[in-house]
Design a protein around this motif. Structure first.
Motif, PDB file in Angstrom:
ATOM      1  N   ASP A 167      10.442   7.135 -68.606  1.00 55.13           N
ATOM      2  CA  ASP A 167      11.153   6.599 -69.824  1.00 55.13           C
ATOM      3  C   ASP A 167      10.222   5.678 -70.427  1.00 55.13           C
ATOM      4  OD1 ASP A 167      13.217   8.644 -69.518  1.00 55.13           O
ATOM      5  OD2 ASP A 167      14.560   7.238 -68.858  1.00 55.13           O
ATOM      6  N   GLU A 168       9.820   4.688 -70.011  1.00 52.63           N
ATOM      7  CA  GLU A 168       9.067   3.504 -70.542  1.00 52.63           C
ATOM      8  C   GLU A 168       7.909   4.004 -71.228  1.00 52.63           C
ATOM      9  OE1 GLU A 168       8.721   0.608 -67.420  1.00 52.63           O
ATOM     10  OE2 GLU A 168      10.760   0.014 -67.604  1.00 52.63           O
ATOM     11  N   LEU A 169       7.363   5.394 -70.467  1.00 53.34           N
ATOM     12  CA  LEU A 169       5.918   5.660 -71.169  1.00 53.34           C
ATOM     13  C   LEU A 169       6.208   6.012 -72.601  1.00 53.34           C
ATOM     14  CD1 LEU A 169       4.879   8.023 -68.120  1.00 53.34           C
ATOM     15  CD2 LEU A 169       3.884   5.764 -68.643  1.00 53.34           C
ATOM     16  N   GLY A 170       7.237   6.354 -73.094  1.00 53.43           N
ATOM     17  CA  GLY A 170       7.586   6.799 -74.467  1.00 53.43           C
ATOM     18  C   GLY A 170       6.781   7.938 -74.971  1.00 53.43           C
ATOM     19  N   TRP A 171       6.535   9.164 -74.121  1.00 52.25           N
ATOM     20  CA  TRP A 171       5.607  10.194 -74.606  1.00 52.25           C
ATOM     21  C   TRP A 171       6.466  11.025 -75.326  1.00 52.25           C
ATOM     22  CZ3 TRP A 171       3.447  11.568 -68.870  1.00 52.25           C
ATOM     23  CH2 TRP A 171       2.355  10.673 -68.487  1.00 52.25           C
ATOM     24  N   ASN A 172       5.856  11.640 -76.420  1.00 51.17           N
ATOM     25  CA  ASN A 172       6.428  12.404 -77.476  1.00 51.17           C
ATOM     26  C   ASN A 172       6.831  13.602 -76.856  1.00 51.17           C
ATOM     27  OD1 ASN A 172       6.426  10.389 -79.540  1.00 51.17           O
ATOM     28  ND2 ASN A 172       4.535  10.966 -80.211  1.00 51.17           N
ATOM     29  N   GLU A 173       6.139  14.136 -75.898  1.00 51.96           N
ATOM     30  CA  GLU A 173       6.308  15.433 -75.119  1.00 51.96           C
ATOM     31  C   GLU A 173       7.595  15.561 -74.525  1.00 51.96           C
ATOM     32  OE1 GLU A 173       2.262  15.101 -76.425  1.00 51.96           O
ATOM     33  OE2 GLU A 173       3.670  13.499 -75.337  1.00 51.96           O
ATOM     34  N   ILE A 174       8.316  14.160 -73.975  1.00 53.16           N
ATOM     35  CA  ILE A 174       9.396  14.299 -73.620  1.00 53.16           C
ATOM     36  C   ILE A 174      10.646  14.137 -74.334  1.00 53.16           C
ATOM     37  CG2 ILE A 174      10.853  13.228 -71.743  1.00 53.16           C
ATOM     38  CD1 ILE A 174       8.080  12.291 -70.485  1.00 53.16           C
TER      39      ILE A 174
ATOM     40  N   GLN B 275      -2.198  14.398 -82.224  1.00 50.93           N
ATOM     41  CA  GLN B 275      -2.585  13.613 -81.240  1.00 50.93           C
ATOM     42  C   GLN B 275      -1.291  13.617 -79.909  1.00 50.93           C
ATOM     43  OE1 GLN B 275      -3.624   9.722 -82.253  1.00 50.93           O
ATOM     44  NE2 GLN B 275      -4.708   9.540 -80.534  1.00 50.93           N
ATOM     45  N   SER B 276      -1.850  13.687 -78.945  1.00 47.84           N
ATOM     46  CA  SER B 276      -0.476  13.643 -77.600  1.00 47.84           C
ATOM     47  C   SER B 276      -0.372  12.283 -77.292  1.00 47.84           C
ATOM     48  CB  SER B 276      -1.163  14.651 -76.662  1.00 47.84           C
ATOM     49  OG  SER B 276      -0.317  14.452 -75.464  1.00 47.84           O
ATOM     50  N   SER B 277       0.817  11.989 -76.738  1.00 46.33           N
ATOM     51  CA  SER B 277       0.982  10.688 -76.347  1.00 46.33           C
ATOM     52  C   SER B 277       0.752  10.525 -74.785  1.00 46.33           C
ATOM     53  CB  SER B 277       2.211  10.258 -76.511  1.00 46.33           C
ATOM     54  OG  SER B 277       3.268  11.044 -76.176  1.00 46.33           O
ATOM     55  N   ILE B 278       0.145  11.834 -74.264  1.00 49.52           N
ATOM     56  CA  ILE B 278       0.070  11.724 -72.999  1.00 49.52           C
ATOM     57  C   ILE B 278      -1.286  11.001 -72.743  1.00 49.52           C
ATOM     58  CG2 ILE B 278      -0.783  13.163 -70.910  1.00 49.52           C
ATOM     59  CD1 ILE B 278       1.210  15.411 -71.745  1.00 49.52           C
ATOM     60  N   ILE B 279      -1.611  10.214 -71.686  1.00 44.73           N
ATOM     61  CA  ILE B 279      -2.733   9.150 -71.767  1.00 44.73           C
ATOM     62  C   ILE B 279      -3.403   9.475 -70.494  1.00 44.73           C
ATOM     63  CG2 ILE B 279      -1.671   7.513 -73.088  1.00 44.73           C
ATOM     64  CD1 ILE B 279      -0.958   6.194 -70.674  1.00 44.73           C
ATOM     65  N   SER B 280      -4.780   9.179 -70.615  1.00 46.34           N
ATOM     66  CA  SER B 280      -5.487   9.527 -69.380  1.00 46.34           C
ATOM     67  C   SER B 280      -5.240   8.727 -68.384  1.00 46.34           C
ATOM     68  CB  SER B 280      -6.896   9.350 -69.752  1.00 46.34           C
ATOM     69  OG  SER B 280      -7.318   7.845 -70.076  1.00 46.34           O
TER      70      SER B 280
END
Length: 154
Positions: free
Chosen positions: A116-123, A68-73
């Motif tokens: 940074d606040e998004l907290g995406w695992n891909e970063i 599951q990606s943390s990138i959101i729609s």
């Protein structure tokens, strides 16, 4: 079947999908469909594709199957992010596993803070200068992130 029942079926199916991909590597939709069938859930390929898209599932880069990606729609990203990106971001470029975001002078730090606040695992991390941001990404996710940032800023 009424709308509430459809929502319950969909929720159960998507929860089961998450349980399955966390338990073992599932590398294809056919494989996922078979596992769902064993759980008593019959699903069409079109519905499965839609679930994968809605749940932001991506294939891992090391062959570990769907994750599951943390990138959101787009509709889930905050209004503040859209406003800031539309005002501050001039261009998004890609180089290897680094996404380079060109901003209006003096705006990079503000945009970087929101990223940074998004907290995406891909970063993996970010670095901001006066008008440039370097977003260091995990292997195999840079193209998808660059596209996400381009969509937000347009």
């Amino acid at each position: 079947m009424n709308e509430l029942e459809k929502d319950n079926v969909k929720t159960r199916r998507q929860k089961t999908i998450l349980k399955l991909i966390r338990k073992q590597p599932i590398t294809t939709q056919t494989m996922l469909k078979e596992y769902l069938s064993r759980e008593g859930i019959d699903v069409t390929q079109a519905t499965l594709s839609r679930d994968i898209r809605e749940m932001n599932l991506i294939k891992g880069v090391s062959g570990e199957g769907y994750i599951q990606s943390s990138i959101i729609s787009r509709h889930q990203i905050s209004h503040r992010l859209f406003i800031l990106f539309s005002m501050a971001v001039r261009a998004v470029e890609l180089s290897g596993n680094v996404v380079v975001i060109d901003c209006e002078p003096g705006m990079a730090a503000s945009v970087c803070t929101v990223i940074d606040e998004l907290g995406w695992n891909e970063i993996v991390g970010t670095i901001a200068g006066n008008n440039t941001i370097f977003v260091i990404t995990r292997e195999g996710t840079s193209y998808q992130l660059a596209e996400q940032f381009r969509n937000i800023s347009s």
